[in-house]
Design a protein around this motif. Structure first.
Motif, PDB file in Angstrom:
ATOM      1  N   HIS A   1       0.826  -1.205   0.000  1.00 35.23           N
ATOM      2  CA  HIS A   1       0.000   0.000   0.000  1.00 35.23           C
ATOM      3  C   HIS A   1       0.866   1.263   0.000  1.00 35.23           C
ATOM      4  O   HIS A   1       1.995   1.258   0.493  1.00 35.23           O
ATOM      5  N   TYR A   2       0.298   2.344  -0.512  1.00 34.43           N
ATOM      6  CA  TYR A   2       1.073   3.563  -0.745  1.00 34.43           C
ATOM      7  C   TYR A   2       1.591   4.196   0.539  1.00 34.43           C
ATOM      8  O   TYR A   2       2.603   4.909   0.507  1.00 34.43           O
ATOM      9  N   ASP A   3       0.929   3.970   1.662  1.00 33.50           N
ATOM     10  CA  ASP A   3       1.409   4.542   2.924  1.00 33.50           C
ATOM     11  C   ASP A   3       2.467   3.661   3.577  1.00 33.50           C
ATOM     12  O   ASP A   3       2.936   3.974   4.680  1.00 33.50           O
ATOM     13  N   HIS A   4       2.880   2.582   2.897  1.00 36.33           N
ATOM     14  CA  HIS A   4       3.923   1.684   3.409  1.00 36.33           C
ATOM     15  C   HIS A   4       5.020   1.446   2.377  1.00 36.33           C
ATOM     16  O   HIS A   4       6.178   1.278   2.748  1.00 36.33           O
ATOM     17  N   LEU A   5       4.655   1.409   1.115  1.00 38.32           N
ATOM     18  CA  LEU A   5       5.641   1.233   0.048  1.00 38.32           C
ATOM     19  C   LEU A   5       5.598   2.484  -0.828  1.00 38.32           C
ATOM     20  O   LEU A   5       4.694   2.662  -1.644  1.00 38.32           O
ATOM     21  N   ASP A   6       6.567   3.362  -0.596  1.00 35.81           N
ATOM     22  CA  ASP A   6       6.638   4.662  -1.264  1.00 35.81           C
ATOM     23  C   ASP A   6       7.784   4.627  -2.282  1.00 35.81           C
ATOM     24  O   ASP A   6       8.955   4.646  -1.914  1.00 35.81           O
ATOM     25  N   ILE A   7       7.430   4.567  -3.535  1.00 33.17           N
ATOM     26  CA  ILE A   7       8.419   4.365  -4.597  1.00 33.17           C
ATOM     27  C   ILE A   7       9.481   5.464  -4.613  1.00 33.17           C
ATOM     28  O   ILE A   7      10.682   5.183  -4.747  1.00 33.17           O
ATOM     29  N   GLU A   8       9.079   6.718  -4.478  1.00 38.04           N
ATOM     30  CA  GLU A   8      10.055   7.809  -4.540  1.00 38.04           C
ATOM     31  C   GLU A   8      11.057   7.716  -3.396  1.00 38.04           C
ATOM     32  O   GLU A   8      12.249   7.952  -3.588  1.00 38.04           O
ATOM     33  N   THR A   9      10.583   7.357  -2.212  1.00 34.55           N
ATOM     34  CA  THR A   9      11.497   7.183  -1.083  1.00 34.55           C
ATOM     35  C   THR A   9      12.453   6.016  -1.333  1.00 34.55           C
ATOM     36  O   THR A   9      13.660   6.120  -1.083  1.00 34.55           O
ATOM     37  N   LEU A  10      11.927   4.899  -1.840  1.00 34.44           N
ATOM     38  CA  LEU A  10      12.776   3.728  -2.078  1.00 34.44           C
ATOM     39  C   LEU A  10      13.849   4.009  -3.119  1.00 34.44           C
ATOM     40  O   LEU A  10      14.988   3.529  -2.997  1.00 34.44           O
ATOM     41  N   LYS A  11      13.508   4.780  -4.136  1.00 35.79           N
ATOM     42  CA  LYS A  11      14.511   5.131  -5.149  1.00 35.79           C
ATOM     43  C   LYS A  11      15.696   5.860  -4.523  1.00 35.79           C
ATOM     44  O   LYS A  11      16.863   5.557  -4.824  1.00 35.79           O
ATOM     45  N   VAL A  12      15.396   6.816  -3.649  1.00 35.66           N
ATOM     46  CA  VAL A  12      16.479   7.595  -3.025  1.00 35.66           C
ATOM     47  C   VAL A  12      17.256   6.734  -2.039  1.00 35.66           C
ATOM     48  O   VAL A  12      18.487   6.785  -1.988  1.00 35.66           O
ATOM     49  N   ILE A  13      16.552   5.929  -1.261  1.00 35.17           N
ATOM     50  CA  ILE A  13      17.242   5.037  -0.319  1.00 35.17           C
ATOM     51  C   ILE A  13      18.211   4.130  -1.064  1.00 35.17           C
ATOM     52  O   ILE A  13      19.359   3.936  -0.645  1.00 35.17           O
ATOM     53  N   ASP A  14      17.745   3.556  -2.163  1.00 30.53           N
ATOM     54  CA  ASP A  14      18.610   2.629  -2.890  1.00 30.53           C
ATOM     55  C   ASP A  14      19.814   3.345  -3.495  1.00 30.53           C
ATOM     56  O   ASP A  14      20.926   2.810  -3.490  1.00 30.53           O
ATOM     57  N   LYS A  15      19.603   4.541  -3.986  1.00 31.63           N
ATOM     58  CA  LYS A  15      20.704   5.310  -4.580  1.00 31.63           C
ATOM     59  C   LYS A  15      21.743   5.697  -3.538  1.00 31.63           C
ATOM     60  O   LYS A  15      22.952   5.599  -3.776  1.00 31.63           O
ATOM     61  N   VAL A  16      21.297   6.106  -2.352  1.00 24.47           N
ATOM     62  CA  VAL A  16      22.205   6.620  -1.327  1.00 24.47           C
ATOM     63  C   VAL A  16      22.797   5.505  -0.476  1.00 24.47           C
ATOM     64  O   VAL A  16      23.979   5.544  -0.122  1.00 24.47           O
ATOM     65  N   HIS A  17      21.987   4.480  -0.140  1.00 28.71           N
ATOM     66  CA  HIS A  17      22.407   3.491   0.857  1.00 28.71           C
ATOM     67  C   HIS A  17      22.627   2.083   0.312  1.00 28.71           C
ATOM     68  O   HIS A  17      23.316   1.294   0.960  1.00 28.71           O
ATOM     69  N   SER A  18      22.006   1.731  -0.808  1.00 27.67           N
ATOM     70  CA  SER A  18      22.108   0.377  -1.386  1.00 27.67           C
ATOM     71  C   SER A  18      21.898  -0.730  -0.350  1.00 27.67           C
ATOM     72  O   SER A  18      22.732  -1.629  -0.205  1.00 27.67           O
ATOM     73  N   PRO A  19      20.785  -0.704   0.387  1.00 29.88           N
ATOM     74  CA  PRO A  19      20.563  -1.737   1.404  1.00 29.88           C
ATOM     75  C   PRO A  19      20.041  -3.032   0.794  1.00 29.88           C
ATOM     76  O   PRO A  19      19.774  -3.112  -0.410  1.00 29.88           O
ATOM     77  N   GLU A  20      19.862  -4.030   1.635  1.00 27.72           N
ATOM     78  CA  GLU A  20      19.098  -5.215   1.252  1.00 27.72           C
ATOM     79  C   GLU A  20      17.638  -4.983   1.661  1.00 27.72           C
ATOM     80  O   GLU A  20      17.360  -4.254   2.612  1.00 27.72           O
ATOM     81  N   TYR A  21      16.718  -5.614   0.925  1.00 24.73           N
ATOM     82  CA  TYR A  21      15.286  -5.473   1.202  1.00 24.73           C
ATOM     83  C   TYR A  21      14.708  -6.849   1.495  1.00 24.73           C
ATOM     84  O   TYR A  21      15.014  -7.821   0.797  1.00 24.73           O
ATOM     85  N   ILE A  22      13.853  -6.919   2.498  1.00 27.69           N
ATOM     86  CA  ILE A  22      13.105  -8.135   2.783  1.00 27.69           C
ATOM     87  C   ILE A  22      11.628  -7.791   2.692  1.00 27.69           C
ATOM     88  O   ILE A  22      11.145  -6.854   3.347  1.00 27.69           O
ATOM     89  N   VAL A  23      10.906  -8.561   1.855  1.00 28.72           N
ATOM     90  CA  VAL A  23       9.521  -8.221   1.510  1.00 28.72           C
ATOM     91  C   VAL A  23       8.667  -9.478   1.491  1.00 28.72           C
ATOM     92  O   VAL A  23       9.186 -10.594   1.344  1.00 28.72           O
ATOM     93  N   PRO A  24       7.344  -9.346   1.619  1.00 32.12           N
ATOM     94  CA  PRO A  24       6.464 -10.510   1.449  1.00 32.12           C
ATOM     95  C   PRO A  24       6.360 -10.916  -0.020  1.00 32.12           C
ATOM     96  O   PRO A  24       6.707 -10.146  -0.930  1.00 32.12           O
ATOM     97  N   LEU A  25       5.865 -12.113  -0.269  1.00 33.32           N
ATOM     98  CA  LEU A  25       5.817 -12.694  -1.604  1.00 33.32           C
ATOM     99  C   LEU A  25       5.170 -11.747  -2.617  1.00 33.32           C
ATOM    100  O   LEU A  25       4.091 -11.207  -2.390  1.00 33.32           O
TER     101      LEU A  25
END
Length: 342
Positions: free
Chosen positions: A148-172
């Motif tokens: 859902h949009y209040d939990h998975l925010d694409i614009e935020t994830l793009k910046v996080i990945d660019k700056v931090h390159s973390p690992e992600y754990i997600v449901p199926l």
């Protein structure tokens, strides 16, 4: 005639846009909670459907909310995680920074101004995030509970990945959304599956909710909570309705829970919201059912997603704590930008 044409065009355009937002779903073997196409809740109850959404939209009685854009964020860079304590910082809504066993973890990170696919419409942020994005320490791991949009925010994830390159754990199935963003360091989990990251173990747990980002992708990705086992046992309940058996089962399966993060907002009107969200009274029952030593509230006070007023949430939580005999020190309403240390 022209009015009819215009209305028809608006309806067709809206439907086309809703269809375009639909994401690819999970494909895999059937299970007790996956019928080959759609995921199912543990108790078999479905989230509210289209006609109830329509009914709600025409009968809403919104409570009073007032924007407060005070900056509560701590100044300066946040120090890295270390091994001898657990630090939990409430960003707001359902976004938390968790520091445990030397690992910096973000839960459902949302820094955008709206919980929406649109920058100009949809639920608007009414409080500032409790951390300036540039103040974050190096993020090692991101956990997403659902799409859902209040939990998975694409614009935020793009910046996080660019700056931090973390690992992600997600449901199926949620991995497909990240794949489309060229975010590939992703592990997906089914309920009760786990992943090891450094010195911690992350287990996906059942919840009673639904998923979907467009008109044609309802329930085609999984939703979940997470239990993080490390220096402490931390249970992120995720968006969920209450069930009088589910959380007792989780307690029996995973035993001692030191700290829980439990949603308390978006619960009015009850006829519409109770199949997908908990109210404060039910949140306190979750706290009791799982035998949590301490709990922290979330999913309140940032985006007006339902009809309760802004002041209803703390008042209803205080009433629920009083009637249940649970101490307010055992179930706290957190403040943005403050660390809770265990």
């Amino acid at each position: 005639m022209m009015v009819i044409i215009i209305i028809s065009m608006v309806i067709i355009g809206t439907m086309a846009y809703g269809i375009s937002l639909s994401e690819k779903g999970y494909r895999g073997p059937m299970s007790r909670h996956f019928d080959g196409r759609k995921f199912l809740n543990p108790n078999g109850i479905k989230g509210t459907g289209f006609w109830n959404v329509l009914k709600w939209s025409f009968t809403r009685k919104k409570g009073v909310w007032k924007a407060d854009y005070t900056d509560y964020a701590p100044k300066g860079k946040i120090l890295d995680a270390h091994d001898h304590e657990v630090r939990i910082l409430f960003v707001n809504h359902s976004t938390f920074l968790i520091q445990m066993n030397g690992i910096n973890i973000l839960i459902d990170p949302v820094w955008s101004k709206r919980a929406s696919p649109l920058s100009w419409a949809g639920p608007k942020r009414l409080r500032q995030p409790g951390i300036h994005f540039n103040s974050l320490p190096k993020i090692d791991l991101v956990l997403l509970t659902h799409n859902h949009y209040d939990h998975l925010d694409i614009e935020t994830l793009k910046v996080i990945d660019k700056v931090h390159s973390p690992e992600y754990i997600v449901p199926l199935g949620v991995d497909k959304i990240l794949e489309r963003l060229n975010i590939l360091n992703v592990r997906q989990l089914d309920w009760h599956q786990h992943a090891i990251f450094g010195k911690i173990k992350i287990t996906a747990t059942p919840a009673i909710h639904f998923s979907g980002r467009g008109m044609l992708d309802r329930d085609n990705t999984l939703w979940c909570g997470f239990i993080i086992n490390g220096l402490k046992s931390l249970y992120i309940v995720g968006d969920t309705a209450y069930d009088d058996q589910l959380f007792k089962d989780i307690r029996n399966k995973y035993s001692s829970i030191d700290i829980s993060i439990i949603p308390i907002g978006a619960y009015k009107p009850k006829w519409f919201m109770s199949p997908i969200h908990t109210d404060p009274n039910e949140a306190v029952r979750i706290h009791q059912d799982i035998g949590s030593n301490e709990s922290i509230a979330c999913h309140f006070g940032t985006f007006q997603l339902a009809d309760e007023g802004l002041d209803d949430v703390p008042q209803d939580l205080n009433k629920a704590l009083g009637s249940s005999g649970v101490s307010p020190q055992s179930f706290i309403l957190p403040k943005e930008g403050e660390f809770y240390i265990y």
